[in-house]
Design a protein around this motif. Sequence first.
Motif, short mmCIF file in Angstrom:
data_model
loop_
_atom_site.label_atom_id
_atom_site.label_comp_id
_atom_site.label_asym_id
_atom_site.label_seq_id
_atom_site.Cartn_x
_atom_site.Cartn_y
_atom_site.Cartn_z
N ARG A 151 0.83 -1.21 0.00
CA ARG A 151 0.00 0.00 0.00
C ARG A 151 0.87 1.25 0.00
NH1 ARG A 151 -3.24 -3.15 3.49
NH2 ARG A 151 -2.31 -2.20 5.36
N ILE A 152 1.94 1.22 0.76
CA ILE A 152 2.83 2.39 0.80
C ILE A 152 3.49 2.61 -0.55
CG2 ILE A 152 4.93 3.33 1.83
CD1 ILE A 152 4.15 1.82 4.41
N LEU A 153 3.99 1.53 -1.16
CA LEU A 153 4.64 1.64 -2.46
C LEU A 153 3.68 2.18 -3.52
CD1 LEU A 153 6.67 -1.70 -2.52
CD2 LEU A 153 7.59 0.60 -2.21
N THR A 154 2.47 1.65 -3.52
CA THR A 154 1.47 2.10 -4.50
C THR A 154 1.07 3.54 -4.22
OG1 THR A 154 0.62 -0.15 -4.73
CG2 THR A 154 -0.82 1.63 -5.45
N GLY A 155 0.91 3.87 -2.95
CA GLY A 155 0.52 5.23 -2.60
C GLY A 155 1.58 6.27 -2.92
N HIS A 175 20.94 -5.20 1.28
CA HIS A 175 20.70 -4.26 0.18
C HIS A 175 20.08 -4.96 -1.03
CE1 HIS A 175 23.27 -1.66 2.58
NE2 HIS A 175 24.23 -2.55 2.49
N GLN A 176 19.40 -6.07 -0.78
CA GLN A 176 18.75 -6.79 -1.87
C GLN A 176 17.31 -6.31 -2.02
OE1 GLN A 176 19.26 -10.96 -1.06
NE2 GLN A 176 21.43 -10.93 -1.58
N LEU A 177 16.89 -6.18 -3.28
CA LEU A 177 15.56 -5.67 -3.57
C LEU A 177 14.50 -6.67 -3.14
CD1 LEU A 177 14.00 -3.34 -4.98
CD2 LEU A 177 14.10 -4.71 -7.07
N VAL A 178 13.55 -6.21 -2.35
CA VAL A 178 12.46 -7.04 -1.86
C VAL A 178 11.16 -6.71 -2.59
CG1 VAL A 178 11.05 -7.63 0.16
CG2 VAL A 178 13.53 -7.30 0.41
N MET A 179 10.88 -5.42 -2.74
CA MET A 179 9.68 -4.96 -3.41
C MET A 179 9.99 -3.62 -4.08
SD MET A 179 6.90 -5.68 -0.32
CE MET A 179 5.43 -5.34 -1.30
N ALA A 180 9.20 -3.27 -5.09
CA ALA A 180 9.36 -1.98 -5.77
C ALA A 180 8.03 -1.60 -6.41
CB ALA A 180 10.46 -2.05 -6.82
N ASN A 181 7.81 -0.31 -6.58
CA ASN A 181 6.61 0.11 -7.30
C ASN A 181 6.94 0.29 -8.79
OD1 ASN A 181 7.88 2.61 -7.47
ND2 ASN A 181 6.45 3.67 -6.12
N ASP A 182 5.93 0.54 -9.58
CA ASP A 182 6.12 0.60 -11.04
C ASP A 182 7.07 1.71 -11.47
OD1 ASP A 182 4.41 -1.51 -11.30
OD2 ASP A 182 2.65 -0.31 -11.84
N ALA A 183 7.13 2.80 -10.69
CA ALA A 183 7.98 3.93 -11.07
C ALA A 183 9.46 3.61 -10.96
CB ALA A 183 7.64 5.16 -10.21
N PHE A 184 9.81 2.51 -10.30
CA PHE A 184 11.22 2.14 -10.19
C PHE A 184 11.80 1.75 -11.54
CE2 PHE A 184 14.67 -0.87 -8.85
CZ PHE A 184 15.49 0.09 -8.30
N LYS A 213 14.07 -1.91 4.89
CA LYS A 213 14.13 -0.46 4.74
C LYS A 213 13.33 -0.07 3.51
CE LYS A 213 18.67 0.12 6.89
NZ LYS A 213 20.06 0.63 6.72
N LEU A 214 12.46 0.89 3.69
CA LEU A 214 11.68 1.43 2.58
C LEU A 214 12.32 2.75 2.15
CD1 LEU A 214 7.86 1.48 2.18
CD2 LEU A 214 9.21 3.47 1.55
#
Length: 241
Positions: A93-97, A110-119, A224-225
């Motif tokens: 929800r935070i990523l989408t928001g 430092h490994q990517l866990v989640m990302a939003n589309d803008a990444f 970490k977000l």
Amino acid sequence: MDFPQALRSARHERHFSQLDLALRTGTTQRHLSFIESGRSRPGRTMVIRLGESLELPLRERNDLLLAAGYAPVYPQTALDDPALEHVRSALDRILTGHLPYPAIVVDAGHQLVMANDAFSLFTDGVAEKLLEPPVNVLRLSLHPDGVAPRIVNLSQWAQHILDRLPPGDFRDELAAYVPHVEPGPDHVGFAAPLHLRSSRGDLHLTTTIATFATALDITVAELKLEAFLPADPATAALLAT
């Protein structure tokens, strides 16, 4: 490392005197001195209080308990475990928001866990080998086949990253990718907005990092977000298109 040595080392790293730590823990300096000298064996509750007072990461608090002869108390649950569904949902929800601005979630390595589309503004055009899981976002940023060719202020941004890494092979690897910069007479620090060339145009981005400050699970506590924000009106307008 035995418990007295581990405790002294943790206290010195945080620049606490024995009196400082005793007051924070709710004990006396004399008692703490006895613990650090090995003359007194602390109970499990005291070890937990010492870890909290030292503000140690949960993983290090478990290590301190083990050094004292006690079982770890802080679990480490896989992020895809059903028990952490509420955490994944909250992060999503935070990523989408945060859209239309880029945002990611990374773990302690430092490994990517989640990302939003803008990444995708960062990953456009990078080598496929750098996008194969697990994706290390720092390597992705500074590798010559990664984002680095599109970072206009690469030297400054790289030093901003390197200054926050402990010495070791990984830091040495990243440092080899970028030119070293000697601070000039007008140097005010390497923390500067990221200047990124993108498909939308030239972007100036600043960052903010959030953590789960009250988490009692190692996996959650180490997440970490990192949210990217426009550093000027022109960037805000480009990202809004």
